[in-house]
Design an enzyme around this catalytic site. Sequence first.
Site, mmCIF file in Angstrom:
data_model
loop_
_atom_site.group_PDB
_atom_site.id
_atom_site.type_symbol
_atom_site.label_atom_id
_atom_site.label_comp_id
_atom_site.label_asym_id
_atom_site.label_seq_id
_atom_site.Cartn_x
_atom_site.Cartn_y
_atom_site.Cartn_z
ATOM 1 N N GLY A 61 0.882 -1.186 0.160
ATOM 2 C CA GLY A 61 0.150 0.160 0.081
ATOM 3 C C GLY A 61 0.891 1.162 0.087
ATOM 4 N N ILE A 72 1.474 3.910 2.447
ATOM 5 C CA ILE A 72 2.453 3.874 3.866
ATOM 6 C C ILE A 72 3.229 2.693 3.617
ATOM 7 C CG2 ILE A 72 2.572 4.433 6.033
ATOM 8 C CD1 ILE A 72 0.001 5.892 5.827
ATOM 9 N N ALA A 86 -1.745 0.824 12.923
ATOM 10 C CA ALA A 86 -2.015 1.917 12.486
ATOM 11 C C ALA A 86 -3.564 2.400 12.612
ATOM 12 C CB ALA A 86 -1.794 1.664 10.871
ATOM 13 N N TYR A 111 -15.533 3.561 10.019
ATOM 14 C CA TYR A 111 -14.168 3.793 9.715
ATOM 15 C C TYR A 111 -13.713 4.010 11.213
ATOM 16 C CZ TYR A 111 -9.406 4.557 8.227
ATOM 17 O OH TYR A 111 -8.074 4.584 7.917
ATOM 18 N N LYS A 121 -11.422 1.726 13.895
ATOM 19 C CA LYS A 121 -10.128 1.868 14.141
ATOM 20 C C LYS A 121 -10.021 2.037 15.735
ATOM 21 C CE LYS A 121 -7.343 1.467 10.533
ATOM 22 N NZ LYS A 121 -6.229 0.626 10.442
#
Length: 322
Positions: free
Chosen positions: A10, A12, A117, A149, A153
């Site tokens: 990806g 990052i 992350a 989202y 997270k």
Amino acid sequence: MRVLITGGAGFIGSHLAEALLHAGHHVDIIDNLSTGSIRNVAHLKQHPKFKYVIDTITNEPLLAELIDGNDVIFHLAAAVGVKLIVEQPVHTIETNVHGTEVVLKHANKKKKLVFIASTSEVYGKNTDVPFREDANLVMGATVKHRWAYACSKAIDEFLALAYWKERGLPVVVVRFFNTVGPKQTGQYGMVLPNFVRQALAGEPITVFGDGTQSRSFTDVSDVVECLVKLMHEKKAVGEVFNIGNPQEVTILKLAELVKAQTGSESAIEFVPYDKAYETGFEDMPRRVPDITKIHNLVGFQPTVQLGEIISRVVHYFRSQQS
Ligand code: UDP
């Protein structure tokens, strides 16, 4: 050290893989190429200390073996991008929660250091900027898919910190603030690559809402440098860190800067949120990190400022065209 990056193809992840190899570490990546691309790591394939596996992290026997062979895990595999999240909320929640569950479960067997992350999105509708790591997370209603989202997270963070507290698994939570740079695609909604692509194509630059909402953009090179430092810092374990650049810009100003830097003739077009995403969509008005904590621990200070950040993205898009 031997380092595993989930989501290593990806945006990052691929920059992190490069930085770690550069620092002399061994790097394994696993990526299912859902939003990542093998092109992001094509230049690393011949590196003697690099190994890539194209598979999903929910292939548990494989994941367990990869974790076993490494000292540190950067768990970056996730569903990202507001557009993707609004369009595929089931996929977002399942990927982000289940993926982290399996990574933590297997890392826990031999107590491997895990970086989780997370995102500035977890601060939600909190308006009390700059956000400190111990600030309240203010979520919207569950019928607004955008917040799925942030919640997914936040659950990842809770679970990681619970593993540390209850089972002694060393974890570090990092909250990224609008990380941008070369290789990021605008396909899943991210604003800067979208604006640059639109400007270079002579298409209207689409500012959602009235453009007064602001963000703090951080160059990916600053982010990965910080992660590499953090990996060696024992005091980071069990902690949550903002990683971002406190320099704030409104989205309208960003559109103007992109237009000026590219010399584009594109018009700047305002698109209502309802049309851009979904009816009743709620945006975060501001998002500024307080980086005192990470600065005090590893001396983190972003070195790339907005003009240069935009210039690097423009250069990348131009290089892809030629
Ligand atoms: N945005 C925009 N035009 C686009 C894409 C995004 O105006 O083509 C806005 C979006 O509504 C938000 C900001 O830019 O206010 C940042 O969006 P992005 O999806 O990059 O990240 P977010 O910070 O919302 O997670």
